[in-house]
Design a protein around this motif. Structure first.
Motif, PDB file in Angstrom:
ATOM      1  N   GLN A 150       0.826  -1.289   0.018  1.00 14.38           N
ATOM      2  CA  GLN A 150       0.087  -0.060  -0.024  1.00 14.38           C
ATOM      3  C   GLN A 150       0.808   1.218  -0.053  1.00 14.38           C
ATOM      4  OE1 GLN A 150      -3.603   0.126   2.661  1.00 14.38           O
ATOM      5  NE2 GLN A 150      -3.029  -2.125   3.393  1.00 14.38           N
ATOM      6  N   ASN A 151       1.830   1.174   0.872  1.00 16.11           N
ATOM      7  CA  ASN A 151       2.903   2.376   0.655  1.00 16.11           C
ATOM      8  C   ASN A 151       3.667   2.679  -0.575  1.00 16.11           C
ATOM      9  OD1 ASN A 151       2.462   3.008   3.491  1.00 16.11           O
ATOM     10  ND2 ASN A 151       4.287   1.645   4.212  1.00 16.11           N
ATOM     11  N   ARG A 154       1.028   4.293  -2.902  1.00 15.94           N
ATOM     12  CA  ARG A 154       0.707   5.508  -2.403  1.00 15.94           C
ATOM     13  C   ARG A 154       2.002   6.466  -2.687  1.00 15.94           C
ATOM     14  NH1 ARG A 154       0.388   4.613   2.776  1.00 15.94           N
ATOM     15  NH2 ARG A 154      -1.756   4.167   2.440  1.00 15.94           N
ATOM     16  N   HIS A 157       1.404   6.967  -6.461  1.00 21.34           N
ATOM     17  CA  HIS A 157       0.399   8.034  -6.741  1.00 21.34           C
ATOM     18  C   HIS A 157       1.067   9.395  -6.710  1.00 21.34           C
ATOM     19  CE1 HIS A 157      -2.972  10.844  -5.781  1.00 21.34           C
ATOM     20  NE2 HIS A 157      -3.842   9.762  -6.231  1.00 21.34           N
ATOM     21  N   GLU A 211      -5.746   4.041  -3.027  1.00 20.56           N
ATOM     22  CA  GLU A 211      -4.843   5.009  -3.244  1.00 20.56           C
ATOM     23  C   GLU A 211      -5.100   5.985  -4.399  1.00 20.56           C
ATOM     24  OE1 GLU A 211      -2.569   5.415  -0.936  1.00 20.56           O
ATOM     25  OE2 GLU A 211      -2.955   3.431  -0.322  1.00 20.56           O
TER      26      GLU A 211
END
Length: 242
Positions: A150-151, A154, A157, A211
């Motif tokens: 997920q990081n 992110r 993005h 995200e």
């Protein structure tokens, strides 16, 4: 032009720093030295025929965007896709975890115009906000826990401009290697030292949605990886305007 920036806090390192760190564990998943593993992998397969010509995924990206785009590749390996995309008229920054891979790319493809960097994807991407028009990641995002994954999305993005595109593939939960080795977490396994996180279609949709990516296309498909059948999730999405 090929070059390196020494900025360990931001995740980019010089070759000397990478070589010096080869004896110390660097992965937060398990007790395996993933850096040594990947340096060894690239040494073993560096001249493999499969790594010499651009992947169909890179051709798809080239056909889907206009010329003159700023492209960031995460996990460039032999550099074949980065060089191909540069030859199509784009400005390519190619990164890899392996210092060996980056050093070899700089040695043999330093005149290609591609900028090569060492980048640990577990660290923040060392590029400013909205620095790129597209991010390309073939089989490089499926080696991490859910939190780290997920990081990473992110960070992708963040470095994409509004409406910028991401094109990626990850091994899917239908892959023949799924379930092999020790289970470290949901759909996360360590086999022969290598950590793999297998993506389901549902998981891929969730990570992209969380995200703030809008999915343009998402599919499951088979491909050959080193002459072995693999099942991958292929995602094409764009960054929200916000």
């Amino acid at each position: 032009m090929a070059y390196l920036i020494k900025d360990q806090a931001a995740g980019i390192q010089g070759i000397d720093d990478i070589i010096a760190s080869n004896g110390a564990p660097v992965s937060s998943v398990g007790d395996v030295d993933q850096l040594q593993l990947w340096n060894g992998h690239h040494r073993k397969y560096w001249n493999n025929d499969e790594r010499m010509s651009p992947a169909p995924l890179a051709r798809l990206l080239a056909d889907s965007i206009g010329r003159g785009q700023r492209i960031l590749e995460l996990g460039c390996g032999s550099g074949r896709d980065a060089v191909f995309l540069q030859e199509q008229g784009h400005s390519v920054t190619a990164t890899d975890f392996s210092g060996f891979a980056i050093e070899e790319n700089m040695r043999f493809q330093g005149e290609s115009g591609v900028s090569f960097f060492v980048q640990d994807l577990q660290a923040p991407l060392a590029f400013p906000d909205s620095a790129f028009d597209a991010v390309y990641a073939r089989l490089s995002l499926h080696y991490f826990s859910d939190t780290v994954t997920q990081n990473i999305f992110r960070e992708i993005h963040r470095v994409l401009r509004p409406d910028g595109r991401i094109l990626f593939t990850c091994r899917s939960t239908d892959d023949p290697l799924y379930g092999e080795g020790d289970e470290l977490g949901p759909d996360l396994f360590r086999s022969e030292g290598q950590v793999r996180h297998f993506f389901s279609e549902e998981y891929t949709r969730r990570v992209l949605a969380e995200e703030s990516f809008t999915i343009d296309s998402l599919m499951l498909r088979d491909e050959l990886i080193y002459n072995h059948r693999a099942s991958v999730v292929q995602g094409f999405a764009h960054r929200s305007q916000g």
